[in-house]
Design an enzyme around this catalytic site. Sequence first.
Site, PDB file in Angstrom:
ATOM      1  N   TYR A 196      -1.829  -0.728  11.182  1.00  0.00           N
ATOM      2  CA  TYR A 196      -1.968  -1.383   9.869  1.00  0.00           C
ATOM      3  C   TYR A 196      -0.786  -1.049   8.958  1.00  0.00           C
ATOM      4  O   TYR A 196      -0.090  -1.939   8.462  1.00  0.00           O
ATOM      5  CB  TYR A 196      -3.286  -0.969   9.193  1.00  0.00           C
ATOM      6  CG  TYR A 196      -3.291  -1.239   7.705  1.00  0.00           C
ATOM      7  CD1 TYR A 196      -3.280  -2.543   7.211  1.00  0.00           C
ATOM      8  CD2 TYR A 196      -3.262  -0.189   6.773  1.00  0.00           C
ATOM      9  CE1 TYR A 196      -3.248  -2.802   5.843  1.00  0.00           C
ATOM     10  CE2 TYR A 196      -3.239  -0.439   5.414  1.00  0.00           C
ATOM     11  CZ  TYR A 196      -3.225  -1.743   4.945  1.00  0.00           C
ATOM     12  OH  TYR A 196      -3.179  -1.996   3.591  1.00  0.00           O
ATOM     13  N   LYS A 199       2.324  -3.362   7.337  1.00  0.00           N
ATOM     14  CA  LYS A 199       2.546  -3.506   5.889  1.00  0.00           C
ATOM     15  C   LYS A 199       3.972  -3.056   5.547  1.00  0.00           C
ATOM     16  O   LYS A 199       4.655  -3.697   4.747  1.00  0.00           O
ATOM     17  CB  LYS A 199       1.526  -2.679   5.085  1.00  0.00           C
ATOM     18  CG  LYS A 199       0.107  -3.203   5.106  1.00  0.00           C
ATOM     19  CD  LYS A 199      -0.044  -4.604   4.533  1.00  0.00           C
ATOM     20  CE  LYS A 199       0.135  -4.661   3.034  1.00  0.00           C
ATOM     21  NZ  LYS A 199      -0.155  -6.024   2.498  1.00  0.00           N
ATOM     22  N   THR A 243       0.822  -1.208   0.000  1.00  0.00           N
ATOM     23  CA  THR A 243       0.000   0.000   0.000  1.00  0.00           C
ATOM     24  C   THR A 243       0.858   1.260   0.000  1.00  0.00           C
ATOM     25  O   THR A 243       1.994   1.243   0.502  1.00  0.00           O
ATOM     26  CB  THR A 243      -0.899  -0.010   1.257  1.00  0.00           C
ATOM     27  OG1 THR A 243      -1.513   1.266   1.398  1.00  0.00           O
ATOM     28  CG2 THR A 243      -0.096  -0.290   2.525  1.00  0.00           C
ATOM     29  N   ASP A 244       0.278   2.358  -0.498  1.00  0.00           N
ATOM     30  CA  ASP A 244       0.986   3.646  -0.437  1.00  0.00           C
ATOM     31  C   ASP A 244       1.083   4.173   1.006  1.00  0.00           C
ATOM     32  O   ASP A 244       1.859   5.090   1.283  1.00  0.00           O
ATOM     33  CB  ASP A 244       0.310   4.682  -1.341  1.00  0.00           C
ATOM     34  CG  ASP A 244      -1.158   4.940  -1.031  1.00  0.00           C
ATOM     35  OD1 ASP A 244      -1.708   4.328  -0.080  1.00  0.00           O
ATOM     36  OD2 ASP A 244      -1.772   5.765  -1.740  1.00  0.00           O
ATOM     37  N   GLU A 245       0.296   3.570   1.919  1.00  0.00           N
ATOM     38  CA  GLU A 245       0.290   4.073   3.302  1.00  0.00           C
ATOM     39  C   GLU A 245       1.625   3.859   4.005  1.00  0.00           C
ATOM     40  O   GLU A 245       1.862   4.447   5.059  1.00  0.00           O
ATOM     41  CB  GLU A 245      -0.827   3.402   4.106  1.00  0.00           C
ATOM     42  CG  GLU A 245      -2.187   3.740   3.572  1.00  0.00           C
ATOM     43  CD  GLU A 245      -3.307   3.325   4.518  1.00  0.00           C
ATOM     44  OE1 GLU A 245      -3.052   3.141   5.714  1.00  0.00           O
ATOM     45  OE2 GLU A 245      -4.433   3.207   4.033  1.00  0.00           O
TER      46      GLU A 245
HETATM   47  P1  NAD Z   1      -9.591  -7.441   2.507  1.00  0.00           P
HETATM   48  O1  NAD Z   1      -9.580  -7.203   3.972  1.00  0.00           O
HETATM   49  O2  NAD Z   1     -10.822  -7.165   1.727  1.00  0.00           O
HETATM   50  O3  NAD Z   1      -9.191  -8.970   2.210  1.00  0.00           O
HETATM   51  C1  NAD Z   1      -8.187  -9.636   2.901  1.00  0.00           C
HETATM   52  C2  NAD Z   1      -8.358 -11.141   2.654  1.00  0.00           C
HETATM   53  O4  NAD Z   1      -7.257 -11.817   3.313  1.00  0.00           O
HETATM   54  C3  NAD Z   1      -9.648 -11.728   3.221  1.00  0.00           C
HETATM   55  O5  NAD Z   1     -10.250 -12.594   2.273  1.00  0.00           O
HETATM   56  C4  NAD Z   1      -9.191 -12.505   4.458  1.00  0.00           C
HETATM   57  O6  NAD Z   1     -10.010 -13.624   4.760  1.00  0.00           O
HETATM   58  C5  NAD Z   1      -7.790 -12.932   4.035  1.00  0.00           C
HETATM   59  N1  NAD Z   1      -6.904 -13.193   5.192  1.00  0.00           N
HETATM   60  C6  NAD Z   1      -6.718 -12.398   6.275  1.00  0.00           C
HETATM   61  N2  NAD Z   1      -5.856 -12.985   7.133  1.00  0.00           N
HETATM   62  C7  NAD Z   1      -5.476 -14.164   6.555  1.00  0.00           C
HETATM   63  C8  NAD Z   1      -4.581 -15.190   6.942  1.00  0.00           C
HETATM   64  N3  NAD Z   1      -3.909 -15.142   8.099  1.00  0.00           N
HETATM   65  N4  NAD Z   1      -4.437 -16.243   6.108  1.00  0.00           N
HETATM   66  C9  NAD Z   1      -5.110 -16.315   4.930  1.00  0.00           C
HETATM   67  N5  NAD Z   1      -5.970 -15.371   4.524  1.00  0.00           N
HETATM   68  C10 NAD Z   1      -6.148 -14.296   5.322  1.00  0.00           C
HETATM   69  O7  NAD Z   1      -8.346  -6.614   1.937  1.00  0.00           O
HETATM   70  P2  NAD Z   1      -8.168  -5.846   0.547  1.00  0.00           P
HETATM   71  O8  NAD Z   1      -8.671  -4.479   0.692  1.00  0.00           O
HETATM   72  O9  NAD Z   1      -8.642  -6.712  -0.547  1.00  0.00           O
HETATM   73  O10 NAD Z   1      -6.572  -5.767   0.487  1.00  0.00           O
HETATM   74  C11 NAD Z   1      -5.813  -6.813  -0.095  1.00  0.00           C
HETATM   75  C12 NAD Z   1      -4.354  -6.422  -0.104  1.00  0.00           C
HETATM   76  O11 NAD Z   1      -4.162  -5.230  -0.837  1.00  0.00           O
HETATM   77  C13 NAD Z   1      -3.773  -6.166   1.287  1.00  0.00           C
HETATM   78  O12 NAD Z   1      -2.463  -6.682   1.329  1.00  0.00           O
HETATM   79  C14 NAD Z   1      -3.758  -4.648   1.387  1.00  0.00           C
HETATM   80  O13 NAD Z   1      -2.739  -4.221   2.264  1.00  0.00           O
HETATM   81  C15 NAD Z   1      -3.474  -4.269  -0.045  1.00  0.00           C
HETATM   82  N6  NAD Z   1      -3.947  -2.944  -0.468  1.00  0.00           N
HETATM   83  C16 NAD Z   1      -5.260  -2.600  -0.289  1.00  0.00           C
HETATM   84  C17 NAD Z   1      -5.716  -1.366  -0.760  1.00  0.00           C
HETATM   85  C18 NAD Z   1      -7.176  -0.950  -0.636  1.00  0.00           C
HETATM   86  O14 NAD Z   1      -7.537   0.141  -1.062  1.00  0.00           O
HETATM   87  N7  NAD Z   1      -8.066  -1.790  -0.090  1.00  0.00           N
HETATM   88  C19 NAD Z   1      -4.814  -0.491  -1.381  1.00  0.00           C
HETATM   89  C20 NAD Z   1      -3.483  -0.876  -1.531  1.00  0.00           C
HETATM   90  C21 NAD Z   1      -3.065  -2.110  -1.083  1.00  0.00           C
HETATM   91  O1  TDX Z   2     -17.007   5.954   7.478  1.00  0.00           O
HETATM   92  C1  TDX Z   2     -15.938   6.427   7.095  1.00  0.00           C
HETATM   93  N1  TDX Z   2     -15.818   7.778   6.960  1.00  0.00           N
HETATM   94  C2  TDX Z   2     -14.676   8.384   6.550  1.00  0.00           C
HETATM   95  O2  TDX Z   2     -14.623   9.616   6.437  1.00  0.00           O
HETATM   96  C3  TDX Z   2     -14.800   5.595   6.779  1.00  0.00           C
HETATM   97  C4  TDX Z   2     -14.888   4.097   6.925  1.00  0.00           C
HETATM   98  C5  TDX Z   2     -13.654   6.219   6.343  1.00  0.00           C
HETATM   99  N2  TDX Z   2     -13.577   7.568   6.234  1.00  0.00           N
HETATM  100  C6  TDX Z   2     -12.347   8.184   5.700  1.00  0.00           C
HETATM  101  C7  TDX Z   2     -11.035   7.706   6.263  1.00  0.00           C
HETATM  102  C8  TDX Z   2     -10.096   7.858   5.084  1.00  0.00           C
HETATM  103  O3  TDX Z   2      -9.635   9.196   4.988  1.00  0.00           O
HETATM  104  O4  TDX Z   2     -12.310   7.808   4.309  1.00  0.00           O
HETATM  105  C9  TDX Z   2     -10.969   7.569   3.872  1.00  0.00           C
HETATM  106  C10 TDX Z   2     -10.860   6.145   3.361  1.00  0.00           C
HETATM  107  O5  TDX Z   2     -11.013   5.275   4.476  1.00  0.00           O
HETATM  108  P1  TDX Z   2     -10.842   3.682   4.364  1.00  0.00           P
HETATM  109  O6  TDX Z   2     -11.797   3.155   3.357  1.00  0.00           O
HETATM  110  O7  TDX Z   2     -10.867   3.128   5.744  1.00  0.00           O
HETATM  111  O8  TDX Z   2      -9.407   3.558   3.685  1.00  0.00           O
HETATM  112  P2  TDX Z   2      -7.908   4.015   4.135  1.00  0.00           P
HETATM  113  O9  TDX Z   2      -7.786   4.131   5.601  1.00  0.00           O
HETATM  114  O10 TDX Z   2      -7.526   5.178   3.277  1.00  0.00           O
HETATM  115  O11 TDX Z   2      -7.080   2.697   3.680  1.00  0.00           O
HETATM  116  C11 TDX Z   2      -7.425   2.010   2.453  1.00  0.00           C
HETATM  117  O12 TDX Z   2      -6.528   2.318   1.428  1.00  0.00           O
HETATM  118  C12 TDX Z   2      -5.208   1.871   1.576  1.00  0.00           C
HETATM  119  C13 TDX Z   2      -7.443   0.495   2.690  1.00  0.00           C
HETATM  120  O13 TDX Z   2      -8.354   0.179   3.737  1.00  0.00           O
HETATM  121  C14 TDX Z   2      -6.062  -0.011   3.000  1.00  0.00           C
HETATM  122  O14 TDX Z   2      -6.076  -1.434   3.102  1.00  0.00           O
HETATM  123  C15 TDX Z   2      -5.129   0.396   1.885  1.00  0.00           C
HETATM  124  O15 TDX Z   2      -3.803   0.056   2.219  1.00  0.00           O
END
Ligand code: NAD
Ligand code: TDX
Length: 332
Positions: free
Chosen positions: A148, A152, A121-123
């Site tokens: 988190y 990462k 992630t960019d975080e």
């Molecule tokens: P998510 O929470 O929707 O999915 C995570 C999945 O991993 C789930 O299916 C869960 O059951 C599985 N999991 C968790 N712990 C596990 C374990 N110990 N063993 C096996 N499976 C396990 O997450 P997401 O949003 O799809 O993110 C996926 C990846 O992408 C993560 O590595 C996250 O850091 C990265 N990422 C997410 C975002 C975003 O915007 N959501 C952005 C950049 C990077």
């Molecule tokens: O109810 C809400 N209201 C609100 O204002 C929620 C759930 C979030 N927010 C804000 C927090 C953040 O500024 O919205 C923005 C996005 O929030 P999230 O969806 O929780 O994402 P963020 O914390 O930015 O992280 C996401 O992007 C990077 C993913 O959850 C991470 O897994 C990924 O690494």
Amino acid sequence: MQRLLVTGGAGFIGSNFVHYVMSTTENFVTVLDKLTYAGNLESLKHLPADRFQFVKGDICDQPLVDDLVAAHDVVVHYAAESHNDNSLQDPRPFLDTNIIGTYTLIEAARKHNKRFHHISTDEVYGDLELDDPERFTENTPYNPSSPYSSTKAGSDLLVRAWVRSFGLQATISNCSNNYGPYQHVEKFIPRQITNVIAGIRPKLYGKGENVRDWIHANDHSSAVLAIIDKGLIGETYLIGADGEKNNKEVVELILAHMGQPRDAYDHVVDRAGHDLRYAIDSTKLRTELGWQPQFSNFDAGIEDTIDWYRANEDWWRPQKAATEAKYKEQGQ
Ligand code: NAD
Ligand code: TDX
């Protein structure tokens, strides 16, 4: 034809990746997923049985991971605890899955000399000021803010060290915020869409000035495939689609598309340590690997996402009440 082991493939981005791989390649996919609260088998329906299998298991389970890695050509590692708010309430699962789970996988990939792609992630770079002209690049120093993002960051550093010390055949990608179908209702965009459908007012943390750099999950998937195909071992690639928007703009857009007044939302307690702004410069990926995003119209992408949540209430309804109850306890 390659055999891909996709960890976390029942989650949001992993399941989108599996659908993308099935429809654009001939590859065989095994999903390894623990099915935590964030995993959902319903996200992996209607996949061709001759090219897909699902294994329920934990990436920290060394014998299981060892067998599965040995039987595949490439490991694509999505599994993680992914939600910042959860990491503030209970960090422990983040350490177990994100750090020990990644360690378990890279040890197996090293032992069997398999190609490994690490999804991050960019975080890990921390945050930017609203008016900072710079964006994150592959050379930005790590400075994570939350439990988190620090786990990462730790997992990225393990992969880098395994490349340098043991010659692990790995690449890393750090992507910006994804949106699209199959995203858990705890996350910002699906939470607000499903709130409106359920007759609850959307909830904006603090003033809503925080900026996220949105990318459609399919663009993330095409970038990951490009890196697996053409990426150089040991390299990191940033993935982003120039999609910066502040949270207030996003809530207002969702409300407008759903036929609600633009101000029909509540301001709630801000997230502790809330990162102000993320922004990705993806020049390296675009120039060196020739990748381009295809879903650059955020407005149209949000409309499609709203349609998906309207058409798939069965998918998200079972999670909704418990998710909102948890937020309510936190004043959010
Ligand atoms: P998510 O929470 O929707 O999915 C995570 C999945 O991993 C789930 O299916 C869960 O059951 C599985 N999991 C968790 N712990 C596990 C374990 N110990 N063993 C096996 N499976 C396990 O997450 P997401 O949003 O799809 O993110 C996926 C990846 O992408 C993560 O590595 C996250 O850091 C990265 N990422 C997410 C975002 C975003 O915007 N959501 C952005 C950049 C990077
Ligand atoms: O109810 C809400 N209201 C609100 O204002 C929620 C759930 C979030 N927010 C804000 C927090 C953040 O500024 O919205 C923005 C996005 O929030 P999230 O969806 O929780 O994402 P963020 O914390 O930015 O992280 C996401 O992007 C990077 C993913 O959850 C991470 O897994 C990924 O690494």
